[in-house]
Design a protein around this motif. Structure first.
Motif, PDB file in Angstrom:
ATOM      1  N   THR A   1       0.853  -1.189   0.000  1.00  0.00           N
ATOM      2  CA  THR A   1       0.000   0.000   0.000  1.00  0.00           C
ATOM      3  C   THR A   1       0.882   1.230   0.000  1.00  0.00           C
ATOM      4  OG1 THR A   1      -1.296  -1.247   1.614  1.00  0.00           O
ATOM      5  CG2 THR A   1      -2.016   0.995   1.140  1.00  0.00           C
ATOM      6  N   SER A   2       0.590   2.152  -0.879  1.00  0.00           N
ATOM      7  CA  SER A   2       1.325   3.424  -0.850  1.00  0.00           C
ATOM      8  C   SER A   2       0.653   4.370   0.123  1.00  0.00           C
ATOM      9  CB  SER A   2       1.338   4.071  -2.236  1.00  0.00           C
ATOM     10  OG  SER A   2       2.142   3.332  -3.085  1.00  0.00           O
ATOM     11  N   LYS A   3       1.429   4.983   0.962  1.00  0.00           N
ATOM     12  CA  LYS A   3       0.901   5.917   1.954  1.00  0.00           C
ATOM     13  C   LYS A   3       1.409   7.308   1.627  1.00  0.00           C
ATOM     14  CE  LYS A   3      -0.324   2.590   5.007  1.00  0.00           C
ATOM     15  NZ  LYS A   3      -1.635   2.360   5.574  1.00  0.00           N
ATOM     16  N   GLU A   4       0.655   8.280   2.077  1.00  0.00           N
ATOM     17  CA  GLU A   4       1.066   9.656   1.825  1.00  0.00           C
ATOM     18  C   GLU A   4       0.991  10.436   3.134  1.00  0.00           C
ATOM     19  OE1 GLU A   4      -1.039  11.444  -1.477  1.00  0.00           O
ATOM     20  OE2 GLU A   4      -0.629  13.430  -0.655  1.00  0.00           O
ATOM     21  N   ILE A   5       1.991  11.253   3.377  1.00  0.00           N
ATOM     22  CA  ILE A   5       1.960  12.124   4.549  1.00  0.00           C
ATOM     23  C   ILE A   5       1.761  13.545   4.052  1.00  0.00           C
ATOM     24  CG2 ILE A   5       3.308  13.054   6.481  1.00  0.00           C
ATOM     25  CD1 ILE A   5       4.698  10.316   6.638  1.00  0.00           C
ATOM     26  N   ARG A   6       0.744  14.193   4.563  1.00  0.00           N
ATOM     27  CA  ARG A   6       0.418  15.541   4.098  1.00  0.00           C
ATOM     28  C   ARG A   6       0.717  16.545   5.194  1.00  0.00           C
ATOM     29  NH1 ARG A   6      -4.648  17.921   3.939  1.00  0.00           N
ATOM     30  NH2 ARG A   6      -4.707  19.676   2.509  1.00  0.00           N
ATOM     31  N   ILE A   7       1.405  17.584   4.855  1.00  0.00           N
ATOM     32  CA  ILE A   7       1.734  18.626   5.828  1.00  0.00           C
ATOM     33  C   ILE A   7       1.069  19.920   5.388  1.00  0.00           C
ATOM     34  CG2 ILE A   7       3.606  20.057   6.748  1.00  0.00           C
ATOM     35  CD1 ILE A   7       5.400  17.549   6.509  1.00  0.00           C
TER      36      ILE A   7
END
Ligand code: THU
Length: 157
Positions: A2-8
């Motif tokens: 699974t590709s995860k994304e961290i959003r800031i």
């Protein structure tokens, strides 16, 4: 897999005038703190100001040493002083700025990794989000908590 994304998410301001009065006061304290910077080697004068939950502001600046690693950043000077002298008070915000030859750097100076880790520690100790204000001459960036500058914080010992 699974590709995860961290959003800031952070806010950008064009000048101190756009900040709310408390943030402006903290930013001005950080600018003031650059004047006590001792940086005879890098000539990069950094100032930091920590806001405590009792409203007090603690200032710090970078302190260099002929044995380079013995010096310390402005942020850690301020945070270590705050924790040593006000151990019961949470640090609710920190403002950071830098100047060269007495002129505020246009782009905000971003804290080094070691300072981010120390911010994470005191955010955790204080059980309160620590806001981060990075003050440049042309741009100001505001982050709501340390996690936004240090994703996947190590604090699980
Ligand atoms: N410095 C800080 O005070 N804070 C930071 O987050 C990065 C760097 C100081 C350390 C040294 O005195 C000078 O800036 C140049 O690296």
């Amino acid at each position: 897999m699974t590709s995860k994304e961290i959003r800031i998410v952070y806010n950008e301001y064009e000048s101190l005038d756009q900040l709310d009065p408390r943030d402006r006061e903290l930013a001005q304290a950080a600018i003031e703190a650059t004047k006590s910077s001792y940086a005879p080697y890098s000539h990069f004068n950094v100032g930091a100001a920590v806001r405590l939950d009792n409203g007090e502001i603690i200032k710090g600046s970078n302190q260099e040493n002929a044995a380079y690693p013995s010096g310390i950043c402005a942020e850690r000077t301020a945070m270590f002083y705050a924790s040593a002298n006000y151990p019961e008070n949470a640090m609710t915000a920190i403002a950071i700025t830098a100047s060269q030859n007495g002129i505020l750097c246009e782009t905000p100076a971003t804290p080094c990794g070691a300072c981010r880790q120390v911010m994470a520690e005191y955010q955790s100790k204080g059980k309160h989000p620590m806001e981060i204000l990075l003050i440049g001459g042309k741009k100001i960036w505001k982050f709501g908590k340390v996690d936004d500058m240090l994703p996947l914080i190590f604090d699980s010992i």
